[in-house]
Design a protein around this motif. Sequence first.
Motif, PDB file in Angstrom:
ATOM      1  N   ILE A   1       1.696  14.097   3.618  1.00 36.62           N
ATOM      2  CA  ILE A   1       1.490  12.720   4.083  1.00 36.62           C
ATOM      3  C   ILE A   1       1.300  12.753   5.586  1.00 36.62           C
ATOM      4  CG2 ILE A   1       2.462  10.398   4.229  1.00 36.62           C
ATOM      5  CD1 ILE A   1       4.180  11.154   1.741  1.00 36.62           C
TER       6      ILE A   1
ATOM      7  N   TRP B   1       8.429   6.475   5.862  1.00 35.82           N
ATOM      8  CA  TRP B   1       7.941   7.070   4.618  1.00 35.82           C
ATOM      9  C   TRP B   1       9.072   7.815   3.901  1.00 35.82           C
ATOM     10  CZ3 TRP B   1       4.035   7.332   1.205  1.00 35.82           C
ATOM     11  CH2 TRP B   1       2.835   6.707   1.514  1.00 35.82           C
TER      12      TRP B   1
ATOM     13  N   ASP C   1      -2.157   7.990   6.065  1.00 38.04           N
ATOM     14  CA  ASP C   1      -1.711   6.633   6.358  1.00 38.04           C
ATOM     15  C   ASP C   1      -2.351   6.150   7.657  1.00 38.04           C
ATOM     16  OD1 ASP C   1      -0.411   4.281   5.964  1.00 38.04           O
ATOM     17  OD2 ASP C   1       1.568   4.986   6.537  1.00 38.04           O
ATOM     18  N   GLU C   2      -2.565   4.817   7.754  1.00 41.95           N
ATOM     19  CA  GLU C   2      -3.283   4.230   8.897  1.00 41.95           C
ATOM     20  C   GLU C   2      -4.560   5.040   9.149  1.00 41.95           C
ATOM     21  OE1 GLU C   2      -2.289   1.476   9.808  1.00 41.95           O
ATOM     22  OE2 GLU C   2      -0.129   1.368   9.518  1.00 41.95           O
TER      23      GLU C   2
ATOM     24  N   GLY D   1       0.753   4.163  -2.696  1.00 39.38           N
ATOM     25  CA  GLY D   1       0.595   5.571  -2.352  1.00 39.38           C
ATOM     26  C   GLY D   1       1.642   6.436  -3.030  1.00 39.38           C
TER      27      GLY D   1
ATOM     28  N   LEU E   1      -4.913   5.050   3.487  1.00 38.84           N
ATOM     29  CA  LEU E   1      -4.272   3.732   3.426  1.00 38.84           C
ATOM     30  C   LEU E   1      -4.554   2.986   4.722  1.00 38.84           C
ATOM     31  CD1 LEU E   1      -0.721   4.750   2.085  1.00 38.84           C
ATOM     32  CD2 LEU E   1      -2.710   4.076   0.730  1.00 38.84           C
ATOM     33  N   SER E   2      -5.061   1.762   4.613  1.00 44.16           N
ATOM     34  CA  SER E   2      -5.253   0.930   5.792  1.00 44.16           C
ATOM     35  C   SER E   2      -5.661  -0.471   5.381  1.00 44.16           C
ATOM     36  CB  SER E   2      -6.334   1.510   6.721  1.00 44.16           C
ATOM     37  OG  SER E   2      -6.533   0.664   7.834  1.00 44.16           O
TER      38      SER E   2
ATOM     39  N   LYS F   1       0.829  -1.212   0.000  1.00 47.10           N
ATOM     40  CA  LYS F   1       0.000   0.000   0.000  1.00 47.10           C
ATOM     41  C   LYS F   1       0.861   1.259   0.000  1.00 47.10           C
ATOM     42  CE  LYS F   1      -2.297  -1.275   3.625  1.00 47.10           C
ATOM     43  NZ  LYS F   1      -1.725  -2.630   3.702  1.00 47.10           N
ATOM     44  N   THR F   2       1.988   1.227   0.705  1.00 43.65           N
ATOM     45  CA  THR F   2       2.864   2.401   0.726  1.00 43.65           C
ATOM     46  C   THR F   2       3.414   2.681  -0.673  1.00 43.65           C
ATOM     47  OG1 THR F   2       3.494   1.997   3.027  1.00 43.65           O
ATOM     48  CG2 THR F   2       4.931   3.415   1.734  1.00 43.65           C
TER      49      THR F   2
ATOM     50  N   VAL G   1       0.747  10.778   9.169  1.00 45.61           N
ATOM     51  CA  VAL G   1       1.061   9.480   9.778  1.00 45.61           C
ATOM     52  C   VAL G   1       0.817   9.564  11.283  1.00 45.61           C
ATOM     53  CG1 VAL G   1       2.770   8.896   8.014  1.00 45.61           C
ATOM     54  CG2 VAL G   1       3.493  10.122  10.067  1.00 45.61           C
TER      55      VAL G   1
END
Length: 693
Positions: A385, A396, A452-453, A372, A476-477, A368-369, A387
Motif C-alpha cells: 500500500i 491505514w 492511495d491518493e 480497498g 484511490l482518489s 474508498k479505504t 501513501v
Amino acid sequence: MTEDDGRDAAPADSDAGHDSADEDRPEANGVVPTPADDAPNTLDDVRERDAEAEDGDDTDTADGDDTDTADGDDTDTADADTTATDADEPEADDISLDSFYDALEAEGRPVVTAQQVARRLETTQAAAVDALGALADAGSVQRVNVETDPVVWYPTEWGNLATRERIVLFPERREIVVDSPTQYTRARLSQFAHLADTTGERESGTRGYLYKIRQEDVWQSPFDELGELLAMLRSVLPTRSPHLEEWVESQWKRANQFRLYTHEEGYVVLEGASESLMGNVARQKLDDEQLVAPISDTESWVRDGAEAAIKRVLYEAGYPVKDDRELDAGDPLDVDLRVELRDYQRDWVEKFRDQKSGVLVGPSGAGKTVTGIGALASVGGETLILVPSRELAAQWRAELLRHTTLSEAQIGEYHGGQKEVRPVTIATYQTAGMDRHRSLFDSRAWGLIVYDEVHHIPSRIYRRSADLQAKHRLGLSATPVREDDKEQEIFTLIGPPIGTDWSKLFEAGYVQEPEVEIRYVPWGDDTAQNEWANADGYERHQLAGTNPGKDEEVRRLLREHPTAKALVFVDWLDQGERLAEVLDVPFVSGEMPHYRRERLFEEFRDGDLRTLVISRVGDEGIDLPNAELAVVASGLGGSRRQGAQRAGRTMRPAGSALVYVLATRGTSEEDFAQRQMRHLAEKGVRVRENDLL
C-alpha cells in the motif's frame, strides 16, 4: 497529504484556459438541435441584431427618441403623426399585455424597444414607456438595459424559459454547451465528457457549462461495451450525430490496438493490431531502452522493466495499451473482512477483480479505504500500500486492524520512521521510489499494489513508484485531476476509472451531497484595496486571498450555523493566525508539532472542539469525518483538486454538508473560485454564486 511549504503560500495554480463555443446558442425552448446560423436564438442574439439594425437605420437617432413617419422623413415623435388626433392615440392604460404581444408579433422579435411598441400600436413613445412600466410593475413584462442601446422589453414568461435546461451540440468540435443543466444531466455527461469551462454571467442565473469530449474521455469511460457508451451519449444529446458517433467508435477501437502479454518463455511482448501500427507507431516512438528486438511483423520483445514507459509513450501517441501480462499473484494471504461492504462497494470490488486494475474515483465519504481493504481480501495475496505521508500510513494500519482479521505481526510500515516489510506493507511513495529501497520492493512478488491518493502519481517525486507493477493495481482518489493536465497518466499507469457516477450515491443517501456556494466578498477597507491595486503578480493574488473583509463573512457564516462542526481553510499562515484570533479557536498548520495537531483533530472528532482554522495540512490524508461546514477563506488559485478535497470534508452519510468559498469581488479570485469547484460541478454538484453587496 502535503506538509505546508514555508508560510503555506503557493503560486496561483489554475486550469489551462479553454475557448468557449462561439456559435449561436438556441432559443430557450427545451432541448433543441444546433440552430441555423442566421437565426436569432437568445436574448443576447436579438439585442445584438437589434443594435446593428438600429445603428444602420438612418431614420432612427442614437437615443431612439425619433421614429419613422409614413414618408420616411425624420420627425420627432411628439408631433410625428399629423393625421391622428389625441383621441385616436391609445393612452398608457389602453396598452394591455395582449396588445404588447401583438406588437411583438408584428415586429417578429422576442424583445422590443418602447419606440417599436409605439410604432406598432400607433401611440407616442412616452405613452409606450409609461404603459410598459406599468406592465413591468405588475410582473407581466421585464426590461433590460442594453449598455448604451435603448431599453428592451420582453414577456416575463419568456424570461422564465431561459432558466430551463438547454443542450446544444457542436459535433465538429466535439463540444456540448448546456444552459442550466440538471444534476442528472451533469452526472450523465461526466461519464464521457470533460467539463472544460463555465460560461455566461452569474448575475443572470443561467450560467452555461461547456463540455468537451476528448480522446481520453472515451478511453476512460466506465463502459464495458461500445454500445453502452453510445447509448449514454444518445440519451443526453438533443439529436443523433453520426459524425460524432463515428469519431467515438474510432477512439474506442484505438484503445485496443496495442497490448502487453507474457510470452510462454517468460518475457513480455508488445503486440500491435497490424503491421502498420507496429512499424509506423510503436517502433517509431519507442527505442532500444524499451524494445529489445522484433519477434514478428506485429510483435516486439519488451525490455524488462520498461512496461510503464511503453504505456506512457503509446498513450501520448493516442494509443492506450491493454495490459494482459501474467503478473505474479504474490504469495497467498489468508484474510477475512470484519465489515459488511455496501452494495456499491461490492460492485466496485467485483469490477476491479474483473479488470485486475483500475482507479476508484468515489466521492469523499464513500468508503474508498474500506473498498480497498475489500479488494485486498478478495485478491488474497501479499499487498503493498503506497501513501503520501506517515500520517496516512498510520491510518491505514489502524483501518486494517479494525476491519480485517490481520494481526499486528502481518502489517508493516516502511518509511522514514519505520522499515518493516510484512505480508501487508504500507510505504510512502517517496521511500518506494528511492534507489536504495527500490530493489527490496521489486524483489517481492506483490499480489496487489494499492496507490492511495493516486493523483500524486504523475509528479516527479512519486512517478518512479508507479513503475512497480503487480497483477492487481488499485488507485484511490476522489479527485484524480491535476492542473498540469497529466491526469491521463494516472489511468495509463494504474488502470481505468471505477465508480465515477456520484449521483447514484447522493440519491441513495450513502453520501451527503454538499450545498456549495461561492460568495463574492467586498474589500474590508480602502487601505487593503489600494494596496492590492498597486501590487502585481503573486503579491496581488495573496492580498486578494487575505482580504480582511473575509473575516467578518467567516464570523457571519459561523453565526448562521452555530451548531455545525466547522473547518475554516486558509492558504496563508498570517491569515490563519488572524482568523484564529478573531474566532478564538485553534489554528492548525504545518508549523504546529505533530502531537498537538493530532490532539486537536481528536478533540474535533469527539465533538469537544467545534471549529478549527486549518491550513493545507487538512486538504488530504487526515481523518476528519464529522465536519458539517467548510468555509474556504483562501486557496490555491483554481486548483480543482484542492476545492474538491476541502468540500469533501463535509460529504458524509448523515448531517449537513455546507461549503462556502469566499472570493474577493473584482479580483482573479472570482475565476479561481469557479475553477476550484469545477470538479464537483462535473460530478453533478450544484454550485451557487452569491455577490455580497
